[in-house]
Every structure is written in structure tokens, then in C-alpha cells.
Scaffold this motif. Sequence first.
Motif, PDB file in Angstrom:
ATOM      1  N   VAL A   1       0.860  -1.497  -0.053  1.00 25.96           N
ATOM      2  CA  VAL A   1      -0.080   0.117   0.070  1.00 25.96           C
ATOM      3  C   VAL A   1       0.828   1.148  -0.025  1.00 25.96           C
ATOM      4  CG1 VAL A   1      -1.687   1.459   1.282  1.00 25.96           C
ATOM      5  CG2 VAL A   1      -1.807  -1.023   1.075  1.00 25.96           C
ATOM      6  N   VAL A   2       1.999   1.307   0.901  1.00 23.15           N
ATOM      7  CA  VAL A   2       2.817   2.485   0.739  1.00 23.15           C
ATOM      8  C   VAL A   2       3.554   2.596  -0.335  1.00 23.15           C
ATOM      9  CG1 VAL A   2       4.847   3.431   2.026  1.00 23.15           C
ATOM     10  CG2 VAL A   2       3.114   2.436   3.477  1.00 23.15           C
ATOM     11  N   ARG A   3       4.019   1.619  -0.895  1.00 22.72           N
ATOM     12  CA  ARG A   3       4.863   1.849  -2.282  1.00 22.72           C
ATOM     13  C   ARG A   3       3.944   2.124  -3.354  1.00 22.72           C
ATOM     14  NH1 ARG A   3       8.683  -3.200  -3.566  1.00 22.72           N
ATOM     15  NH2 ARG A   3       8.979  -1.886  -5.039  1.00 22.72           N
ATOM     16  N   SER A   4       2.610   2.008  -3.356  1.00 23.84           N
ATOM     17  CA  SER A   4       1.920   2.212  -4.645  1.00 23.84           C
ATOM     18  C   SER A   4       1.526   3.738  -4.459  1.00 23.84           C
ATOM     19  CB  SER A   4       0.637   1.597  -4.323  1.00 23.84           C
ATOM     20  OG  SER A   4      -0.423   2.015  -3.249  1.00 23.84           O
ATOM     21  N   ARG A   5       1.589   4.320  -3.408  1.00 21.84           N
ATOM     22  CA  ARG A   5       1.495   5.944  -3.321  1.00 21.84           C
ATOM     23  C   ARG A   5       2.413   6.550  -4.043  1.00 21.84           C
ATOM     24  NH1 ARG A   5       0.088   5.467   3.082  1.00 21.84           N
ATOM     25  NH2 ARG A   5      -1.910   4.269   3.076  1.00 21.84           N
ATOM     26  N   ASP A   6       3.621   6.030  -4.063  1.00 20.74           N
ATOM     27  CA  ASP A   6       4.700   6.752  -4.649  1.00 20.74           C
ATOM     28  C   ASP A   6       4.929   6.191  -6.365  1.00 20.74           C
ATOM     29  OD1 ASP A   6       4.949   8.245  -2.341  1.00 20.74           O
ATOM     30  OD2 ASP A   6       6.220   6.551  -1.414  1.00 20.74           O
ATOM     31  N   MET A   7       4.033   5.301  -6.725  1.00 20.00           N
ATOM     32  CA  MET A   7       4.471   4.875  -7.853  1.00 20.00           C
ATOM     33  C   MET A   7       3.573   5.331  -8.844  1.00 20.00           C
ATOM     34  SD  MET A   7       6.156   1.351  -7.034  1.00 20.00           S
ATOM     35  CE  MET A   7       6.677   1.018  -8.556  1.00 20.00           C
ATOM     36  N   ALA A   8       3.669   5.216 -10.205  1.00 19.92           N
ATOM     37  CA  ALA A   8       2.708   5.432 -11.113  1.00 19.92           C
ATOM     38  C   ALA A   8       1.860   4.472 -11.655  1.00 19.92           C
ATOM     39  CB  ALA A   8       3.452   5.798 -12.431  1.00 19.92           C
ATOM     40  N   GLY A   9       1.974   3.290 -11.070  1.00 21.82           N
ATOM     41  CA  GLY A   9       0.931   2.217 -11.134  1.00 21.82           C
ATOM     42  C   GLY A   9      -0.474   2.294 -10.462  1.00 21.82           C
ATOM     43  N   PRO A  10      -0.945   1.159 -10.198  1.00 21.55           N
ATOM     44  CA  PRO A  10      -2.443   1.201  -9.656  1.00 21.55           C
ATOM     45  C   PRO A  10      -2.190   1.658  -8.252  1.00 21.55           C
ATOM     46  CG  PRO A  10      -1.746  -1.147 -10.214  1.00 21.55           C
ATOM     47  CD  PRO A  10      -0.522  -0.371 -10.884  1.00 21.55           C
ATOM     48  N   GLU A  11      -3.114   2.176  -7.470  1.00 22.60           N
ATOM     49  CA  GLU A  11      -3.186   2.494  -6.017  1.00 22.60           C
ATOM     50  C   GLU A  11      -3.556   1.188  -5.370  1.00 22.60           C
ATOM     51  OE1 GLU A  11      -4.880   5.506  -2.720  1.00 22.60           O
ATOM     52  OE2 GLU A  11      -5.292   5.936  -4.868  1.00 22.60           O
ATOM     53  N   LEU A  12      -2.900   0.871  -4.421  1.00 23.75           N
ATOM     54  CA  LEU A  12      -3.364  -0.416  -3.646  1.00 23.75           C
ATOM     55  C   LEU A  12      -4.126  -0.266  -2.380  1.00 23.75           C
ATOM     56  CD1 LEU A  12      -0.270  -2.511  -4.349  1.00 23.75           C
ATOM     57  CD2 LEU A  12      -2.387  -2.315  -5.655  1.00 23.75           C
ATOM     58  N   ALA A  13      -4.996  -1.104  -1.816  1.00 22.88           N
ATOM     59  CA  ALA A  13      -5.648  -0.893  -0.600  1.00 22.88           C
ATOM     60  C   ALA A  13      -5.888  -2.297   0.121  1.00 22.88           C
ATOM     61  CB  ALA A  13      -6.955  -0.043  -0.820  1.00 22.88           C
ATOM     62  N   LYS A  14      -5.955  -2.404   1.503  1.00 24.98           N
ATOM     63  CA  LYS A  14      -6.137  -3.564   2.144  1.00 24.98           C
ATOM     64  C   LYS A  14      -7.835  -3.759   1.928  1.00 24.98           C
ATOM     65  CE  LYS A  14      -2.490  -2.811   5.413  1.00 24.98           C
ATOM     66  NZ  LYS A  14      -2.019  -2.788   6.636  1.00 24.98           N
ATOM     67  N   TYR A  15      -8.085  -4.793   1.277  1.00 27.03           N
ATOM     68  CA  TYR A  15      -9.367  -5.020   0.923  1.00 27.03           C
ATOM     69  C   TYR A  15     -10.292  -5.477   1.919  1.00 27.03           C
ATOM     70  CZ  TYR A  15     -13.341  -6.492  -1.964  1.00 27.03           C
ATOM     71  OH  TYR A  15     -14.762  -7.195  -2.240  1.00 27.03           O
ATOM     72  N   LEU A  16      -9.589  -6.666   2.347  1.00 25.96           N
ATOM     73  CA  LEU A  16     -10.390  -7.870   3.210  1.00 25.96           C
ATOM     74  C   LEU A  16      -9.262  -8.562   4.183  1.00 25.96           C
ATOM     75  CD1 LEU A  16     -12.784  -9.641   3.908  1.00 25.96           C
ATOM     76  CD2 LEU A  16     -12.109 -11.326   2.157  1.00 25.96           C
ATOM     77  N   ASP A  17      -9.705  -8.693   5.432  1.00 25.15           N
ATOM     78  CA  ASP A  17      -8.694  -8.976   6.411  1.00 25.15           C
ATOM     79  C   ASP A  17      -9.373 -10.441   6.878  1.00 25.15           C
ATOM     80  OD1 ASP A  17      -7.381  -9.849   8.443  1.00 25.15           O
ATOM     81  OD2 ASP A  17      -7.605  -7.844   9.774  1.00 25.15           O
ATOM     82  N   LEU A  18      -8.826 -11.456   6.440  1.00 27.84           N
ATOM     83  CA  LEU A  18      -9.182 -12.924   6.552  1.00 27.84           C
ATOM     84  C   LEU A  18      -9.445 -13.097   7.925  1.00 27.84           C
ATOM     85  CD1 LEU A  18      -7.388 -15.188   4.001  1.00 27.84           C
ATOM     86  CD2 LEU A  18      -9.413 -13.639   3.541  1.00 27.84           C
ATOM     87  N   ARG A  19      -8.896 -12.469   9.022  1.00 27.32           N
ATOM     88  CA  ARG A  19      -9.061 -12.748  10.235  1.00 27.32           C
ATOM     89  C   ARG A  19     -10.723 -12.524  10.612  1.00 27.32           C
ATOM     90  NH1 ARG A  19      -5.119  -9.335  13.404  1.00 27.32           N
ATOM     91  NH2 ARG A  19      -5.802  -7.925  11.920  1.00 27.32           N
ATOM     92  N   THR A  20     -11.104 -11.416  10.197  1.00 28.07           N
ATOM     93  CA  THR A  20     -12.437 -10.949  10.315  1.00 28.07           C
ATOM     94  C   THR A  20     -13.582 -11.962   9.724  1.00 28.07           C
ATOM     95  OG1 THR A  20     -11.869  -8.438  10.265  1.00 28.07           O
ATOM     96  CG2 THR A  20     -14.140  -8.906  10.017  1.00 28.07           C
ATOM     97  N   LEU A  21     -13.183 -12.357   8.403  1.00 30.43           N
ATOM     98  CA  LEU A  21     -14.027 -13.261   8.015  1.00 30.43           C
ATOM     99  C   LEU A  21     -14.193 -14.756   8.493  1.00 30.43           C
ATOM    100  CD1 LEU A  21     -16.116 -13.443   5.388  1.00 30.43           C
ATOM    101  CD2 LEU A  21     -14.117 -14.444   3.877  1.00 30.43           C
TER     102      LEU A  21
END
Length: 320
Positions: A189-209
Motif C-alpha cells: 500500500v505504501v509503495r503504491s502511493r509513490d509509483m505511477a502504477g495502480p493504487e493499492l488498498a487493504k481490501y479484506l482481512d481474513l481474520r475478520t471473515l
Amino acid sequence: MKQTVALWIGRVLWLPAWLILSLPAALGAAPPDAPTFVISGPPVTESLVFAVMADQGLSGESVKFLTWHSPDQARAMIAAGKIQGAVVTTSAAALFFNKGVKTTVAGVFASPLWIVSTRPVSRGPLQGTLLFPFGPGEMPEILFRIVMQEPLPGLETRHTGGALEAVNLLLMGRAGHALLAEPAASLAVVRSRDMAGPELAKYLDLRTLWENRSGGRPLCVSAFAVFGDAVDKPGPVAAIIRGYGLALAWIKAHPKATRAIAKKAAPALAGPGMVLSGTPMLTGQEAFDAARLCLEKIHDLDPGAVGNVLPGPELFTAYP
């Protein structure tokens, strides 16, 4: 025994600052001739705590930490008797136990495990390509299948050589999702903010599911396992477990020093802009019961992943 084992290794708390500063003196250094207790783990948050504990002498034992970078490397070190403890999956511990290697699980972890996705992500079923660190039949894939419980139409899966390869493929836009532990998930997630590629996000925590589908029990599939003669040495193992808790407090009080230790132990743990923390070790009967429930699900899906026989409570040891 070592030759036999080699044939199957491919299968598969916060304290006051003044007290933290005085911990090494209070515990006492290990005697110069004390045997070294070698612990190994992958570049994940649990390993960071062991690395700090070993570096600062917080257990009072002579402890050395080594990073492993693939499940096969970990299995080889355990089979050869080169390490006395390791951060491994509970299924790996069960596999060694069933193959006759003296093994016990002394603690478990409810570790963060994220599906990291490109933005925007749909709120419906996962679509596109999902990356798993390591090869087919390894724990990331098995765990995903257990937690999701059913196939997801429209989702393809691929395997990578490890977490960092999965992160790089996400950043290059060559997949939509990856199953990642910490700190690899935060690094992506942090690296995606400084690059020209796609922005990334934490979508699903398997612990919660998992908790929603298991009556609130934690997802304990990672463990501190002890091997060989060290299993019968409760004093050192108990001291290491206590030292782990002290290291969690030390990490919070010393972020800069923690980063330096992380860079030395495993550079992947100390990415720029990342906040370093640890995962508590759980040692009570409730935690062991949660871990055994996960083992039961793994055995039901893939008996070979645990050595074909589901171990009983004797796999777990509560050290004083």
C-alpha cells in the motif's frame, strides 16, 4: 532419521519506559557458555519481535534469530536440527510431529492476513487474478480456500516465489489482488502511493471473515514451534515466551532502534514510511483450541498438509 525427513521436506503488555530500559540488567545476561537457542522465521511481524528480543537480550537466554525466505528453507533447517524454534504454520508443526520429529507448539498468533487489491475494488465477489505467495499446496492457498469456503466464479489464482514478488506484480498492474501477511501488505500500500502504477488498498482481512464464520474464534494458523531436545527444556522456552512479550513493549518505546534491527534481520521488514509493530503471542488453552480448530479445517481440506493424521492436544504445550 535426517535422510528420511529429507525425503518429505518439499511437502508441503505495555511497560513504563524506565522499566523497559532496565530490562536487560534485570533479567541478567546469559552465561558465556550457555547454549544458543536459534529461532528462525519469515519476514513477518512475529519474526520482528523475535529479532528484537534476540538483539536486546530480553529473554535472559542466549538467543539468535535467522530469517527464512521460503517454506522449503524452513523445513530443511528444522529437519537438519539447525534451529530449536521457528515461526511456522500450525500445519507445518503438525507435519513434523507426525513424521517423528520431536515438536511442540508453545504459542500461536492471530496474525493479520490481508487481501490487498487495486482500487477501485468491487464490493461483490473477488474478480480477476489473485496472487498467492509460494507454490501450490502451501498455506496461503489452503487458508484462503478454508476461509472462503466455496469457489469464487470469475477469480483466477496464480502462485509467486514469495510475498515481495507478489507485491511487485501488483504494483506493475499484472494482477488485481494478492494474499499478504504483514508487513508485506502495508509495504504494498505504501509503495503504491509513490509509483505511477495502480493504487493499492487493504481490501479484506481474513481474520475478520474467519471470526464471523467460526463463532468469534481467532484465526490462529501461525505458531512458535519448538523442536528437538529444546522441547524438554521448559526453562529456556518459558524465558523466550516472556522475552517475546517484553520485546513487544520495547518495540513501541524504541521505533528508530527497532527499524535498525529490522534492517539487519530482514530488510523487507523495514520499508520506508512503514510503522513497525508486533503481533502478540497467545499461549492459553483458548488460543490452543482456536489453533486446533484451524488444523481440523486444514486436515479436512488437505490431510497431507498435516501429515495425514490430525494431532491431538499433545501437539501443544503450555510452558510455565
